[in-house]
Design a protein around this motif. Sequence first.
Motif, PDB file in Angstrom:
ATOM      1  N   ILE A  51     -10.104  -5.816   6.073  1.00 29.41           N
ATOM      2  CA  ILE A  51      -9.082  -6.317   6.995  1.00 29.41           C
ATOM      3  C   ILE A  51      -8.972  -7.842   6.969  1.00 29.41           C
ATOM      4  CG2 ILE A  51     -10.613  -6.291   9.003  1.00 29.41           C
ATOM      5  CD1 ILE A  51      -7.012  -5.238   9.205  1.00 29.41           C
ATOM      6  N   SER A  52     -10.079  -8.547   6.822  1.00 30.85           N
ATOM      7  CA  SER A  52     -10.049 -10.010   6.850  1.00 30.85           C
ATOM      8  C   SER A  52      -9.307 -10.595   5.655  1.00 30.85           C
ATOM      9  CB  SER A  52     -11.478 -10.570   6.903  1.00 30.85           C
ATOM     10  OG  SER A  52     -12.159 -10.278   5.698  1.00 30.85           O
ATOM     11  N   GLU A  53      -9.196  -9.862   4.574  1.00 29.66           N
ATOM     12  CA  GLU A  53      -8.541 -10.368   3.368  1.00 29.66           C
ATOM     13  C   GLU A  53      -7.013 -10.346   3.450  1.00 29.66           C
ATOM     14  OE1 GLU A  53     -11.388  -9.609  -0.321  1.00 29.66           O
ATOM     15  OE2 GLU A  53     -10.839  -7.743   0.694  1.00 29.66           O
ATOM     16  N   LEU A  54      -6.457  -9.735   4.480  1.00 24.21           N
ATOM     17  CA  LEU A  54      -5.007  -9.634   4.598  1.00 24.21           C
ATOM     18  C   LEU A  54      -4.376 -10.863   5.238  1.00 24.21           C
ATOM     19  CD1 LEU A  54      -4.663  -5.912   5.747  1.00 24.21           C
ATOM     20  CD2 LEU A  54      -4.912  -6.823   3.437  1.00 24.21           C
ATOM     21  N   ASP A  55      -5.180 -11.717   5.825  1.00 21.13           N
ATOM     22  CA  ASP A  55      -4.672 -12.907   6.508  1.00 21.13           C
ATOM     23  C   ASP A  55      -3.865 -13.795   5.574  1.00 21.13           C
ATOM     24  OD1 ASP A  55      -5.899 -12.109   8.844  1.00 21.13           O
ATOM     25  OD2 ASP A  55      -7.655 -13.391   8.565  1.00 21.13           O
ATOM     26  N   GLY A  56      -2.739 -14.289   6.086  1.00 21.11           N
ATOM     27  CA  GLY A  56      -1.934 -15.243   5.347  1.00 21.11           C
ATOM     28  C   GLY A  56      -0.835 -14.645   4.502  1.00 21.11           C
ATOM     29  N   PHE A  57      -0.721 -13.319   4.475  1.00 15.67           N
ATOM     30  CA  PHE A  57       0.335 -12.652   3.715  1.00 15.67           C
ATOM     31  C   PHE A  57       1.354 -12.050   4.679  1.00 15.67           C
ATOM     32  CE2 PHE A  57      -3.410 -12.501   0.977  1.00 15.67           C
ATOM     33  CZ  PHE A  57      -2.904 -13.030  -0.197  1.00 15.67           C
ATOM     34  N   GLU A  58       2.589 -11.914   4.245  1.00 14.90           N
ATOM     35  CA  GLU A  58       3.582 -11.259   5.095  1.00 14.90           C
ATOM     36  C   GLU A  58       3.648  -9.758   4.826  1.00 14.90           C
ATOM     37  OE1 GLU A  58       7.952 -11.723   3.171  1.00 14.90           O
ATOM     38  OE2 GLU A  58       7.019 -13.623   3.717  1.00 14.90           O
ATOM     39  N   ARG A  59       3.193  -9.349   3.645  1.00 13.74           N
ATOM     40  CA  ARG A  59       3.220  -7.920   3.316  1.00 13.74           C
ATOM     41  C   ARG A  59       2.063  -7.589   2.382  1.00 13.74           C
ATOM     42  NH1 ARG A  59       8.178  -4.371   0.724  1.00 13.74           N
ATOM     43  NH2 ARG A  59       7.239  -2.339   1.181  1.00 13.74           N
ATOM     44  N   CYS A  60       1.508  -6.401   2.575  1.00 17.94           N
ATOM     45  CA  CYS A  60       0.452  -5.897   1.715  1.00 17.94           C
ATOM     46  C   CYS A  60       0.876  -4.536   1.177  1.00 17.94           C
ATOM     47  CB  CYS A  60      -0.845  -5.755   2.505  1.00 17.94           C
ATOM     48  SG  CYS A  60      -2.180  -4.983   1.561  1.00 17.94           S
ATOM     49  N   LEU A  61       0.701  -4.353  -0.122  1.00 18.56           N
ATOM     50  CA  LEU A  61       1.019  -3.091  -0.778  1.00 18.56           C
ATOM     51  C   LEU A  61      -0.290  -2.570  -1.383  1.00 18.56           C
ATOM     52  CD1 LEU A  61       3.687  -5.201  -2.195  1.00 18.56           C
ATOM     53  CD2 LEU A  61       4.446  -3.048  -1.224  1.00 18.56           C
ATOM     54  N   ASN A  62      -0.804  -1.492  -0.825  1.00 24.25           N
ATOM     55  CA  ASN A  62      -2.100  -0.955  -1.214  1.00 24.25           C
ATOM     56  C   ASN A  62      -1.897   0.294  -2.064  1.00 24.25           C
ATOM     57  OD1 ASN A  62      -4.793  -0.318  -1.391  1.00 24.25           O
ATOM     58  ND2 ASN A  62      -4.996   0.340   0.722  1.00 24.25           N
ATOM     59  N   ILE A  63      -2.231   0.195  -3.349  1.00 25.37           N
ATOM     60  CA  ILE A  63      -2.066   1.307  -4.282  1.00 25.37           C
ATOM     61  C   ILE A  63      -3.423   1.970  -4.475  1.00 25.37           C
ATOM     62  CG2 ILE A  63      -1.358   1.953  -6.613  1.00 25.37           C
ATOM     63  CD1 ILE A  63       0.004  -0.842  -6.786  1.00 25.37           C
ATOM     64  N   PHE A  64      -3.482   3.281  -4.248  1.00 24.98           N
ATOM     65  CA  PHE A  64      -4.754   3.970  -4.476  1.00 24.98           C
ATOM     66  C   PHE A  64      -4.513   5.353  -5.053  1.00 24.98           C
ATOM     67  CE2 PHE A  64      -3.433   4.818  -0.195  1.00 24.98           C
ATOM     68  CZ  PHE A  64      -3.785   6.134   0.063  1.00 24.98           C
ATOM     69  N   ASP A  65      -5.428   5.751  -5.922  1.00 22.23           N
ATOM     70  CA  ASP A  65      -5.318   6.994  -6.678  1.00 22.23           C
ATOM     71  C   ASP A  65      -6.200   8.060  -6.042  1.00 22.23           C
ATOM     72  OD1 ASP A  65      -5.299   9.026  -8.620  1.00 22.23           O
ATOM     73  OD2 ASP A  65      -5.245   7.588 -10.261  1.00 22.23           O
ATOM     74  N   GLU A  66      -5.626   9.206  -5.791  1.00 20.63           N
ATOM     75  CA  GLU A  66      -6.412  10.276  -5.157  1.00 20.63           C
ATOM     76  C   GLU A  66      -7.522  10.797  -6.064  1.00 20.63           C
ATOM     77  OE1 GLU A  66      -4.175  14.537  -5.838  1.00 20.63           O
ATOM     78  OE2 GLU A  66      -4.345  13.724  -3.857  1.00 20.63           O
ATOM     79  N   LYS A  67      -7.472  10.488  -7.354  1.00 22.76           N
ATOM     80  CA  LYS A  67      -8.522  10.940  -8.273  1.00 22.76           C
ATOM     81  C   LYS A  67      -9.800  10.121  -8.138  1.00 22.76           C
ATOM     82  CE  LYS A  67      -5.035  12.396 -11.523  1.00 22.76           C
ATOM     83  NZ  LYS A  67      -3.970  11.572 -12.048  1.00 22.76           N
TER      84      LYS A  67
END
Length: 150
Positions: free
Chosen positions: A94-110
Amino acid sequence: MQIDFYHLQKTAKDTVLITLVEKSIAIGKRIFIKARTENINHIDELLWSYKDDSWVPHGAFGNGFEDKQPILIGDTINHANQAEYLILTDGADISELDGFERCLNIFDEKSEKELQNARALWKALPTENNKVNYWKQSPEGKWELKQSKA
């Protein structure tokens, strides 16, 4: 901040990454892509060569001219290029999101590790001042909004 989770089931991570990068660049957004150290060279090469007739201007953190790069790739969040968008390919806290207006988190179910990282981030996100969307691919590979919290 808007935070979008993209749960991959059908489409390769590289394909989704390129699509998100192209859409973000098209609207004039600067991007930081966070990846594991061992994936940085792969993403760097992907952005140079995913199409025969085009490439996306970018650089990897530590190679110089970071402040000039519309897209910067690194294994630790850095704001050298004044990125508005953060694309996560290997999780973040959570602390790494500071300073951005948008975050796009891509994750693979595999990947169990990627699923765990996405779940932990989802649970940790406060709804105050955040719009959070969870997108999952349908059996046909189309993106469907499965959950939203604000």
